[in-house]
Design an enzyme around this catalytic site. Structure first.
Site, PDB file in Angstrom:
ATOM      1  N   ASP A  55      50.010  40.249  42.524  1.00 46.58           N
ATOM      2  CA  ASP A  55      48.573  40.750  42.517  1.00 46.58           C
ATOM      3  C   ASP A  55      47.969  39.994  40.962  1.00 46.58           C
ATOM      4  O   ASP A  55      48.816  38.902  40.577  1.00 46.58           O
ATOM      5  CB  ASP A  55      48.207  42.285  41.450  1.00 46.58           C
TER       6      ASP A  55
HETATM    7  C1  BGC Z   1      43.522  44.113  41.770  1.00 40.74           C
HETATM    8  C2  BGC Z   1      43.377  43.435  43.046  1.00 40.74           C
HETATM    9  C3  BGC Z   1      42.735  42.113  43.078  1.00 40.74           C
HETATM   10  C4  BGC Z   1      42.821  40.838  42.777  1.00 40.74           C
HETATM   11  C5  BGC Z   1      41.866  40.054  42.841  1.00 40.74           C
HETATM   12  C6  BGC Z   1      43.584  42.653  40.653  1.00 40.74           C
HETATM   13  O1  BGC Z   1      43.246  42.711  39.684  1.00 40.74           O
HETATM   14  O2  BGC Z   1      44.273  44.785  41.834  1.00 40.74           O
HETATM   15  O3  BGC Z   1      43.462  44.115  44.514  1.00 40.74           O
HETATM   16  O4  BGC Z   1      42.671  42.331  44.632  1.00 40.74           O
HETATM   17  O5  BGC Z   1      42.538  41.563  41.656  1.00 40.74           O
HETATM   18  O6  BGC Z   1      40.880  41.021  42.674  1.00 40.74           O
END
Ligand code: BGC
Length: 750
Positions: free
Chosen positions: A306
């Site tokens: 993530d």
């Molecule tokens: C979130 C994810 C997301 C990623 C990219 C993160 O902060 O937890 O769900 O896919 O950002 O935008």
């Protein structure tokens, strides 16, 4: 390598899963053999565009300015759109970027051209984006759509999202989000399919099929990225990013099943979760990534972290510095670094020092290249100009129709005293609530890429339906009541429709709350409206279950409409006027009070189940049961359940029930099958969903509904991760929600 290709080859026999041809595998090996260490690590690096030089005012101050109204959210978005951005072209040219985030098709083509024509090996980028519930055509948030219990719909909306994604240059959707979530305080409940692992698994399957399986043209499919692996939804206290501690059996029985299902469907990629699990952050959790996900569950493609999560392992206190964090992540099986640049900066040195074997890097690169090859990116890296101009003009009509159908099927009728609903077209509607008039609020959390001109507010939906309607915003989830508007509203209309709930910014990431009752002054507004003595309908527009005990006791009709996407207004109008009979059900229990969270129907049995006696498992100041339980939802007709029958036949339990539509309106009922393993070697849930069907019934029609429950699905995982099938007494329940059911007991042997 042998193992990975065995996986890819093995699945090559299956229709429609992520598979590579022999030629593609040879191409992959040939590329890998030509790559330098830097180029290999480059493939493992994901970036997003950054704003050049930043703004004159710091971001934190800008956020404060939105809060106190000095600038609007739209103004900030415009500033962000106009800001000069760095797309890391130099790094792409040097082969140091494997993936970038974005949803601008022209930019995507420019960047792909650099990757294809100016980088040494001409490897295309894989462009990823958060297409959680649609891109241009936004369909309902997942907690709403899952409530349709319609597997075909799950698949269709994902298919639509895949097509639109490719039209924007996106080959990789960071979806579906399939975190089982049982605590409505967690803002991210909006993004997922609710509290039940069985429903979440069927949702996961539908979404993966929809995103990936139509490989008839490159423009039709993308790589799914199931997230967040694992147990993110169990964050302590419902606080985002928080710690998770749980038994292995709970992990295997509740949180892993949707991911297992997604792997069986051939999901190409997985995103690891931010949280730690029993002390090990998921980002560096070798047991969960390499051993479980890749080796046992057979992930075909790759794992991405993530955002910035590899660096956060230092803050977690599990890595001493960037190098340590990078080594721990890659050794655990993390293939791609989202956003921290740690792989890019640290891994080469670690390989040279012998701290990371080249075979580990090679495995990650093979997985990433495999997905790029399967997506056809080498042959078709660009979005055709004709497709770009098509979407610049409008959304395809069939996408709008599907968004409307999805919205209609997701609406849940919670209460309808004296049949206030449906409203007659001859009745004058007084519409109140700031949310009702704001088209941009219909899209909900994690929606990007939509245009406000495509969004239909509830006000516009009512007008489109030919309603006789006056509108007074009066009050929204934030801010004060406009007294003048409210007193005017009280004097108008035959029926009042009050749209209340949450703004789209109140759910999604980083929006955990301790109080999940109606925010702001909305209840006060409802009180005033009820004082008029006119019939009042509350339409809830929200991203999480809400504690609405007062509303359920005082407002005669309540419609749960969630954030339903671009067609929200039309769908709500269809249901308010009865041209659509609501059929959606809740996939998350609604508590009476915030303090009852986490609340979920399938909780383990206790030695003292809640009851009259004081010394039982309950709160002394709250009702025992959910205000509205999992699976709940009524309609404009009444369905009667009778004659449950449960028989055993070889490997199956045959369950049947008689359904009768005793009302005058055609309706669709979601018939739900539950079971309880009464005595087992581990404490089991009081009920578990094991099947569901959507059944359409004409007025007065009777139908026998049959389920076949495979006995192999009646077991559970113990604390060593072993699946057990234990002979004994089972209770089988069938009904229209998790509470009101018919029941029959049966002794089962396996
Ligand atoms: C979130 C994810 C997301 C990623 C990219 C993160 O902060 O937890 O769900 O896919 O950002 O935008």
């Amino acid at each position: 390598m042998q193992k990975l290709y065995a996986v890819l080859n093995n699945y090559a026999k299956e229709e429609n899963s992520m598979r590579l041809t022999k030629k593609q595998m040879e191409r992959l090996e040939s590329l890998l053999s030509q790559m330098t260490t830097e180029e290999k690590i480059g493939q493992m690096n994901q970036v997003s565009s950054s704003i050049v030089g930043g703004f004159d005012i710091p971001m934190s101050e800008l956020q404060e300015m939105i809060k106190d109204g000095r600038i609007s959210r739209e103004e900030l978005e415009e500033m962000m759109d106009k800001a000069e951005r760095d797309y890391h072209e130099e790094d792409i040219r040097a082969g140091l970027v494997g993936s970038i985030m974005g949803n601008d098709p022209k930019k995507a083509n420019e960047l792909q051209r650099i990757a294809m024509e100016e980088s040494r090996l001409g490897i295309p980028l894989i462009i990823g984006f958060d297409v959680i519930h649609g891109l241009r055509s936004v369909y309902p948030i997942s907690i709403a759509e899952a409530g349709s219990f319609d597997d075909a719909l799950f698949e269709e909306t994902a298919k639509m999202a895949a097509k639109e994604s490719r039209a924007y240059g996106i080959g990789w959707n960071f979806a579906p989000m399939i975190d089982v979530a049982r605590d409505a305080r967690w803002g991210r409940v909006s993004e997922g399919p609710g509290e039940d692992p069985y429903l979440a698994s069927r949702f996961a399957r539908g979404k993966v099929r929809g995103l990936q399986n139509d490989q008839s043209e490159v423009g039709n499919y993308v790589a799914a990225c199931v997230k967040h692996y694992i147990a993110y939804g169990a964050c302590e206290g419902g606080k985002d990013y928080n710690t998770v501690a749980m038994s292995s059996s709970q992990l295997h029985n509740v949180y892993l099943p949707p991911f297992r299902a997604a792997m069986e469907e051939g999901a190409a990629t997985v995103m690891a979760a931010f949280n730690d699990l029993n002390g090990i952050p998921c980002t560096v959790n070798q047991d969960m990534l390499r051993d479980t996900l890749k080796d046992k569950l057979g992930l075909r493609g790759f794992v991405v972290s993530d955002a910035n999560a590899i660096r956060e392992c230092i803050t977690h206190g599990i890595a001493s510095d960037n190098t340590d964090a990078g080594i721990k992540a890659v050794m655990a099986g993390m293939d791609m670094d989202m956003g921290s640049r740690i792989y890019l900066n640290e891994l080469k040195g670690a390989v040279e020092k012998g701290l990371v074997p080249m075979s580990v890097i090679d495995e990650a690169v093979r997985r990433i290249l495999a997905v790029k090859l399967w997506l056809g990116l080498f042959e078709n890296p660009y979005v055709p100009e004709s497709v770009i101009s098509l979407y610049e003009k409008e959304i395809p009509a069939e996408h709008i129709a599907l968004a409307r159908k999805a919205a209609e099927e997701s609406i849940v009728l919670l209460k309808n005293e004296n049949n206030i609903l449906p409203i007659k077209k001859t009745q004058k509607i007084c519409l109140v609530g700031a949310l009702a008039g704001k088209a941009e609020e219909v899209v909900g959390a994690w929606a990007m890429g939509w245009k406000v001109r495509d969004c239909v507010s509830i006000l516009d939906g009512l007008k489109n339906a030919g309603a006789d309607v006056v509108y007074y915003p009066c009050c929204g989830p934030e801010g004060e009541i406009n007294d003048a508007q409210l007193s005017a509203a009280c004097n108008e209309g035959d029926v009042i429709v009050a749209v209340v709930g949450e703004t789209r910014a109140m759910s999604g990431e980083a929006t955990s709350r301790t109080d999940i009752s109606l925010p702001g002054k909305q209840r006060e507004m409802l009180e005033k409206l009820l004082e008029t003595g006119k019939p009042v309908v509350a339409v809830l527009m929200n991203g999480r279950p809400m504690a609405i005990k007062w509303e359920s006791e005082n407002v005669p009709a309540i419609l749960e409409a969630w954030h339903l996407g671009i067609q929200m207004g039309n769908a709500v109008a269809d249901v308010l006027f009865g041209s659509v009979n609501p059929s959606g059900k809740l996939v998350s229990s609604f508590p009476a009070h915030s303090g009852q969270c986490p609340m979920y129907y399938n909780h383990p049995n206790t030695g003292r189940p809640a009851g009259e006696s004081k010394f039982t498992s309950k709160y002394v100041d709250a009702p025992i049961e959910a205000l509205y339980p999992f699976g709940y939802g009524i309609s404009y007709t009444k369905i009667k359940y009778d004659d449950i029958s449960v028989t055993e036949q070889n490997d199956w339990l045959n369950v049947s029930v008689m359904l009768k539509n005793v009302g005058d309106t055609e309706g669709v009922e979601v018939v739900q099958l539950y079971m309880q393993d009464v005595t087992a070697s581990l404490v089991r849930p009081v009920r578990e969903l094991k099947g569901y069907q959507r059944i359409k019934l004409k007025p007065k029609e009777e139908k026998k509904v049959c389920f076949s429950l495979n006995k192999q699905e009646m077991g559970f995982y113990d604390n060593s991760g072993k699946y057990l099938l234990e002979d004994g007494l089972f209770r089988i329940f069938v009904g229209g929600n998790s509470k009101d059911t018919l029941m029959q007991e049966i002794m089962v042997s396996f």
